[in-house]
Motif scaffolding. Structure first.
Motif, PDB file in Angstrom:
ATOM      1  N   PRO A   2       0.683  -0.877   0.017  1.00  0.00           N
ATOM      2  CA  PRO A   2       0.071  -0.042   0.451  1.00  0.00           C
ATOM      3  C   PRO A   2       0.783   1.344  -0.067  1.00  0.00           C
ATOM      4  O   PRO A   2       1.549   1.089   0.488  1.00  0.00           O
ATOM      5  CB  PRO A   2      -0.947  -0.201   1.425  1.00  0.00           C
ATOM      6  N   THR A   3       0.481   2.579  -0.510  1.00  0.00           N
ATOM      7  CA  THR A   3       1.121   4.011  -0.677  1.00  0.00           C
ATOM      8  C   THR A   3       1.776   4.186   0.598  1.00  0.00           C
ATOM      9  O   THR A   3       2.829   4.016   0.363  1.00  0.00           O
ATOM     10  CB  THR A   3       0.225   4.487  -1.475  1.00  0.00           C
ATOM     11  N   GLY A   4       1.064   3.933   1.598  1.00  0.00           N
ATOM     12  CA  GLY A   4       1.081   4.371   3.060  1.00  0.00           C
ATOM     13  C   GLY A   4       2.259   4.218   3.491  1.00  0.00           C
ATOM     14  O   GLY A   4       3.220   4.084   3.856  1.00  0.00           O
ATOM     15  N   ALA A   5       2.704   2.200   3.111  1.00  0.00           N
ATOM     16  CA  ALA A   5       3.751   2.419   3.698  1.00  0.00           C
ATOM     17  C   ALA A   5       5.179   2.263   3.007  1.00  0.00           C
ATOM     18  O   ALA A   5       6.101   2.015   3.268  1.00  0.00           O
ATOM     19  CB  ALA A   5       3.702  -0.106   4.045  1.00  0.00           C
ATOM     20  N   ILE A   6       5.176   2.150   1.527  1.00  0.00           N
ATOM     21  CA  ILE A   6       6.249   2.674   0.958  1.00  0.00           C
ATOM     22  C   ILE A   6       6.363   3.956   1.534  1.00  0.00           C
ATOM     23  O   ILE A   6       7.188   4.136   1.282  1.00  0.00           O
ATOM     24  CB  ILE A   6       5.409   2.841  -0.581  1.00  0.00           C
ATOM     25  N   VAL A   7       5.472   4.672   1.367  1.00  0.00           N
ATOM     26  CA  VAL A   7       6.075   6.324   1.949  1.00  0.00           C
ATOM     27  C   VAL A   7       6.262   6.013   3.038  1.00  0.00           C
ATOM     28  O   VAL A   7       7.272   7.035   3.284  1.00  0.00           O
ATOM     29  CB  VAL A   7       4.867   7.277   2.016  1.00  0.00           C
ATOM     30  N   ARG A   8       6.188   5.516   4.155  1.00  0.00           N
ATOM     31  CA  ARG A   8       6.754   5.483   5.305  1.00  0.00           C
ATOM     32  C   ARG A   8       8.604   4.917   5.073  1.00  0.00           C
ATOM     33  O   ARG A   8       9.267   5.584   5.896  1.00  0.00           O
ATOM     34  CB  ARG A   8       6.039   4.450   6.404  1.00  0.00           C
ATOM     35  N   ILE A  56      -7.128  13.843   5.228  1.00  0.00           N
ATOM     36  CA  ILE A  56      -6.036  14.171   6.014  1.00  0.00           C
ATOM     37  C   ILE A  56      -5.696  15.383   5.728  1.00  0.00           C
ATOM     38  O   ILE A  56      -4.906  15.285   4.966  1.00  0.00           O
ATOM     39  CB  ILE A  56      -5.880  12.547   6.077  1.00  0.00           C
ATOM     40  N   GLN A  57      -5.366  16.170   7.102  1.00  0.00           N
ATOM     41  CA  GLN A  57      -4.353  17.182   7.114  1.00  0.00           C
ATOM     42  C   GLN A  57      -2.674  16.723   7.619  1.00  0.00           C
ATOM     43  O   GLN A  57      -2.746  16.527   8.198  1.00  0.00           O
ATOM     44  CB  GLN A  57      -4.699  18.398   7.697  1.00  0.00           C
ATOM     45  N   THR A  85       0.593  12.912   2.998  1.00  0.00           N
ATOM     46  CA  THR A  85       2.564  12.807   3.728  1.00  0.00           C
ATOM     47  C   THR A  85       3.222  13.430   2.350  1.00  0.00           C
ATOM     48  O   THR A  85       3.797  14.113   2.000  1.00  0.00           O
ATOM     49  CB  THR A  85       2.729  11.784   3.918  1.00  0.00           C
ATOM     50  N   THR A  86       2.622  12.342   1.238  1.00  0.00           N
ATOM     51  CA  THR A  86       3.771  12.568  -0.187  1.00  0.00           C
ATOM     52  C   THR A  86       3.625  14.416  -0.556  1.00  0.00           C
ATOM     53  O   THR A  86       4.171  14.809  -1.122  1.00  0.00           O
ATOM     54  CB  THR A  86       3.463  11.733  -1.162  1.00  0.00           C
ATOM     55  N   MET A  87       2.399  15.189  -0.427  1.00  0.00           N
ATOM     56  CA  MET A  87       1.918  16.304  -0.335  1.00  0.00           C
ATOM     57  C   MET A  87       3.060  17.370   0.259  1.00  0.00           C
ATOM     58  O   MET A  87       3.100  18.108  -0.308  1.00  0.00           O
ATOM     59  CB  MET A  87       0.601  16.413  -0.175  1.00  0.00           C
ATOM     60  N   THR A  88       3.097  16.483   1.586  1.00  0.00           N
ATOM     61  CA  THR A  88       3.965  18.033   2.575  1.00  0.00           C
ATOM     62  C   THR A  88       5.347  17.875   1.408  1.00  0.00           C
ATOM     63  O   THR A  88       5.748  18.479   1.324  1.00  0.00           O
ATOM     64  CB  THR A  88       4.190  17.490   3.459  1.00  0.00           C
ATOM     65  N   GLY A 100       0.856  19.431   3.158  1.00  0.00           N
ATOM     66  CA  GLY A 100      -0.107  18.878   2.434  1.00  0.00           C
ATOM     67  C   GLY A 100      -0.874  18.051   2.680  1.00  0.00           C
ATOM     68  O   GLY A 100      -0.846  18.062   4.401  1.00  0.00           O
ATOM     69  N   ALA A 101      -2.374  17.529   2.131  1.00  0.00           N
ATOM     70  CA  ALA A 101      -3.257  17.305   2.796  1.00  0.00           C
ATOM     71  C   ALA A 101      -3.718  16.288   1.409  1.00  0.00           C
ATOM     72  O   ALA A 101      -2.957  15.953   0.262  1.00  0.00           O
ATOM     73  CB  ALA A 101      -4.130  17.802   2.884  1.00  0.00           C
TER      74      ALA A 101
END
Ligand code: NAD
Length: 411
Positions: A2-8, A56-57, A85-88, A100-101
């Protein structure tokens, strides 16, 4: 993955390079504010359907939170947090004054009538409108949403707060949208490719391009590369697509699939190809422009035969696949640099709305070129200096900027 795990995972590698301490890491990883809402909608048959939505902000340290709204069945909380998170990092790297949000509603928009789509948009906007505002949080389109959806969002928000064009970007031009915003992400993708090609002595003209996804980003990227003489040899959308080594007829495919919204696979002019087979097509530039996590060790990374992966989609490459590509000498130009054109022109749109002074198409593209090329050069130089991956260097610049803003605010 998932995207969340990739970003972390990517965050940890870059935080080491940027030298962040434990409390800075904690502050930059979690969301500033996360809201989950029910989205009730009256369907055409009279029933009330209830969808789940999120806004989510992730960070507002450098300015109002900024990020798209996605309508997709897989837009769950973890996915939306990863994208927020990626947007930040994207706004920080592009050096636009936003945080980012991201927002998402777990719905397949293809199953909705136009009236139901409007209902979902108005209901979701009503539920999150307390969080929004030109100086709080400014949404934009993402997968499954478009300028019409942004127009409904503007209308619904303005009913409560008075006329507020700067509350949302990616609007139709007639409602205060910016010229050049529709193709801005793709235009940015092409500017980054041109800058990289110039540095490496490569040519866009005559090169072979493969694209997954033929929506806003994929279709405009294909069109702009075709106009520069590239050969777009394979394209897929959610239902599969086409392959032709001589090059697909992109202007006609653009009209068929993007403007008339018909499946790519129904176009005549190439051999049918599945989304799995797409990755095996040898090419110079491979451009994922659909979902996250599509290039992975288990699925396809060893089949990929290309010079450069250009991440037009958000988080298309898993961290392990990233390492495999690096070890094979394939350059991966990272998502939050490559696809920053959308948020850069969103910033121009917001500025035009606040000043009530529209810019010309030429000015938008000139300033986009200047800003995204400056970001590209900073990443390139840090990468050379520290011998880091493109992605890690891009992250390190972004993390340092956000950490510095937090520090100056006293956090
Ligand atoms: P879109 O909805 O306009 O188009 C998405 C495309 O992907 C469609 O052609 C769809 O058929 C295809 N697709 C969907 N699921 C697929 C699957 N399982 N397999 C293959 N193809 C599939 O979306 P978009 O705005 O073009 O966004 C595409 C990507 O770019 C997303 O990752 C998005 O987050 C990212 N992005 C978009 C923007 C923007 O300004 N639109 C900006 C930055 C990043």
């Amino acid at each position: 993955m998932p995207t969340g795990a990739i970003v972390r995972t990517q965050f940890d590698t870059a935080a080491d390079l940027a030298g962040l301490d434990a409390s800075q890491r904690r502050l930059l990883q979690g969301p500033f504010r996360s809201v989950s809402v029910e989205v009730p909608v009256r369907m055409d048959d009279g029933r009330i359907e209830v969808y789940r939505g999120y806004r989510i902000q992730h960070s507002g340290a450098r300015g109002p939170c900024k990020g798209g709204i996605r309508f997709h069945p897989e837009a769950d909380e973890a996915e939306v947090l990863g994208l927020a998170t990626t947007m930040t990092w994207k706004t920080a790297l592009a050096d636009v004054p936003f945080g980012g949000a991201k927002g998402g509603v777990q719905v397949d928009p293809r199953t909705l009538s136009q009236r139901e789509l409007e209902g979902v948009t108005r209901s979701f906007t009503g539920r999150i409108s307390l969080m929004l505002g030109p100086y709080r949080d400014v949404p934009a389109p993402d997968m499954g949403t478009n300028p019409q959806v942004m127009a409904w969002l503007l209308d619904e928000y303005s009913k409560r707060n008075g006329y507020s064009p700067a509350v949302v970007t990616g609007k139709p031009v007639a409602l205060g949208g910016s010229l050049g915003r529709e193709e801005a992400t793709a235009q940015g993708v092409v500017y980054v490719m041109e800058a990289y090609a110039a540095d490496e002595g490569l040519a866009i003209e005559g090169s072979r391009v493969v694209i997954q996804g033929f929506g806003n980003v994929g279709a405009h990227t294909g069109r702009l590369l075709h106009e520069r003489g590239a050969r777009v040899i394979a394209v897929t959308d959610v239902d599969g697509g086409l392959h032709n080594d001589q090059g697909l007829d992109i202007p006609r495919l653009f009209a068929h699939a993007y403007q008339q919204r018909k499946p790519v696979a129904e176009f005549v002019g190439g051999d049918a190809i599945t989304n799995e087979a797409l990755w095996r097509v040898p090419c110079d530039w491979l451009i994922p422009a659909a979902l996250g996590g599509v290039i992975s060790k288990d699925r396809n990374v060893n089949d990929i035969e290309c010079g450069v992966v250009v991440e037009a989609a958000n988080a298309p490459t898993t961290p392990i696949a990233d390492k495999v590509l690096e070890s094979r000498g394939v350059t991966v130009l990272p998502d939050f640099l490559v696809n920053a054109g959308g948020v850069i022109v969103s910033y121009f749109e917001w500025a035009q709305n606040l000043q009530q002074h529209p810019w010309t198409f030429e000015r938008v593209n000139e300033e986009l070129h200047r800003k995204i090329t400056a970001a590209y050069r900073m990443v390139r130089d840090l990468r050379r200096e520290r011998k880091a991956q493109w992605r890690t260097a891009a992250y390190a610049i972004a993390l340092q900027r956000v950490a510095e803003a937090e520090r100056l605010r006293g956090h």
